[in-house]
Design an enzyme around this catalytic site. Structure first.
Site, PDB file in Angstrom:
ATOM      1  N   THR A  58       0.863  -1.179   0.000  1.00  0.00           N
ATOM      2  CA  THR A  58       0.000   0.000   0.000  1.00  0.00           C
ATOM      3  C   THR A  58       0.901   1.231   0.000  1.00  0.00           C
ATOM      4  OG1 THR A  58      -1.717  -1.177   1.225  1.00  0.00           O
ATOM      5  CG2 THR A  58      -1.829   1.231   1.220  1.00  0.00           C
TER       6      THR A  58
ATOM      7  N   LYS B 215      -8.090   0.941  -2.626  1.00  0.00           N
ATOM      8  CA  LYS B 215      -7.523   0.510  -1.333  1.00  0.00           C
ATOM      9  C   LYS B 215      -7.587   1.649  -0.314  1.00  0.00           C
ATOM     10  CE  LYS B 215      -5.342  -1.968   1.733  1.00  0.00           C
ATOM     11  NZ  LYS B 215      -3.937  -2.366   1.665  1.00  0.00           N
TER      12      LYS B 215
ATOM     13  N   LYS C 236       0.690   5.126   8.708  1.00  0.00           N
ATOM     14  CA  LYS C 236       1.107   5.433   7.327  1.00  0.00           C
ATOM     15  C   LYS C 236      -0.081   5.411   6.390  1.00  0.00           C
ATOM     16  CE  LYS C 236       2.221   2.201   4.743  1.00  0.00           C
ATOM     17  NZ  LYS C 236       1.607   1.323   3.718  1.00  0.00           N
TER      18      LYS C 236
END
Length: 283
Positions: A91, A167, A235
Site C-alpha cells: 500500500t 484501497k 502510514k
C-alpha cells in the site's frame, strides 16, 4: 514451474510467500532483515541475500514492502529479465503508485498495481482479497499468484493506480471503524458504563461490526498482539488524508491518524493498530 521473487517478508509478506510455496510455486524471498525471512526456509522457500539474486530468471516480482519509497529504492537497483511481471502488492498511495508505474515503463516491465485487503490472519489463511489493475494480457498468469495468496481477485481495469485508489477508500472505512470503537469504549469508561454493554447492545443489530469485536477486547485488555502494526496503520491513514487533500474533509481518517501517531510516539508502533486506543485515552 513458475518462479516468484518475493521482496518483503514482514507480517504480511511472510505468510504470502509461504502460501505461494505451498501452492507449488518456486519462491525466492528477500527481506532487508534476513532473520524475518529465515523461517520461510522450512516452508520450501529459498531465502536469498539480495533482491538481485531473488529476481534472476523470475516470472514474477512481488513487492510487499512498507511504503512507496522503500519499494522504489529496492526496484531501482534491479535488473529484470524480459518477461518478468511486477505485482506491486504494497500500500503506497496515489503518488507512489504513479511513480512506480512510470519506473516499470522505463524498465520495460509489465506492472500490476495490486494492493491486498486483509491482515495477518487472512494472509496466513490465503484469504486476502486482491485489488488489481494492470494489462489484460497478464491476468491469466497473475491468477496463479493471486489464487495462492487470496480468496478473491477484483480486476479494476488496466490503469495503474486504480486499485490503489480503491484501497485508500477501503482503508478510510477500516480506520473509521477502529478509531470509532476506541472512542466509544473510552467514553464508556469515562462515563462509568460497563464497556461490555457496548458489545451487548450491538448484538443482532444493523450496526453490529465484527471489526469492533476483534479490536475492542484488545483495547479493554491493553494487550495488542499484532495483526497489523500501528505504525503502518498510521502510514495508511496519512495516505488517506493526503489523497483527500482539500477536496473533502476526511475528519475520521484525520482523527485516526492523530490518535495512531500519539500511540506510536508512546511506543506502540509495533503493536496492533488497536493500540489507537492508547492515543485516545488520557493517561
Amino acid at each position: 514451474m513458475t518462479t516468484v521473487a518475493f521482496l518483503g517478508t514482514g507480517i504480511m509478506g511472510r505468510p504470502m510467500a509461504a502460501n505461494l510455496a505451498r501452492a507449488g510455486v518456486t519462491v525466492r524471498a528477500w527481506n532487508r532483515t534476513r532473520a524475518k525471512a529465515e523461517p520461510l526456509a522450512a516452508e520450501g522457500v529459498t531465502v536469498v541475500e539480495s533482491p538481485g539474486e531473488a529476481v534472476k530468471g523470475a516470472d514474477f516480482l512481488v513487492t510487499m514492502l512498507s511504503d512507496g519509497p522503500a519499494v522504489a529504492e529496492v526496484f531501482r537497483g534491479l535488473s529484470l529479465e524480459p518477461g518478468t511481471i511486477w505485482l506491486q502488492t504494497s500500500t503506497v498511495g496515489i503518488e507512489w503508485a504513479d511513480r512506480l508505474a512510470e519506473a516499470s515503463v522505463a524498465a520495460g516491465v509489465p506492472f500490476v498495481d495490486c494492493p491486498v485487503m486483509g491482515t495477518k490472519g487472512p494472509a496466513e489463511q490465503g484469504q486476502l482479497q486482491v485489488l488489481a489493475a494492470g494489462p489484460d494480457n497478464v491476468h491469466d498468469g497473475a491468477a496463479e499468484v493471486f489464487d495462492a495468496i487470496g480468496s478473491r481477485t477484483r480486476w479494476l481495469g488496466t490503469e495503474p493506480g486504480t486499485a490503489t485508489r480503491l484501497k485508500l477508500v477501503m482503508n478510510a472505512w477500516i480506520l473509521a471503524l477502529t478509531n470509532g470503537a476506541g472512542e466509544s469504549l473510552a467514553l464508556a469508561k469515562v462515563l462509568g458504563v460497563d464497556p461490555q454493554l457496548f458489545f451487548d447492545v450491538m448484538s443482532g443489530t444493523g450496526f453490529d461490526v465484527p471489526y469492533a469485536r476483534a479490536k475492542g477486547p484488545m483495547m479493554l485488555s491493553g494487550e495488542y498482539p499484532t495483526s497489523f502494526p500501528a505504525s503502518l496503520a498510521a502510514k495508511d491513514a496519512r495516505l488517506v488524508v493526503e489523497a483527500a487533500g482539500d477536496a473533502i474533509d476526511v475528519g475520521g481518517a484525520a482523527a485516526a491518524l492523530a490518535h495512531l501517531e500519539t500511540a506510536v510516539e508512546a511506543g506502540h508502533g509495533e503493536d496492533d493498530m488497536a493500540a489507537v486506543y492508547e492515543g485516545i485515552v488520557k493517561r
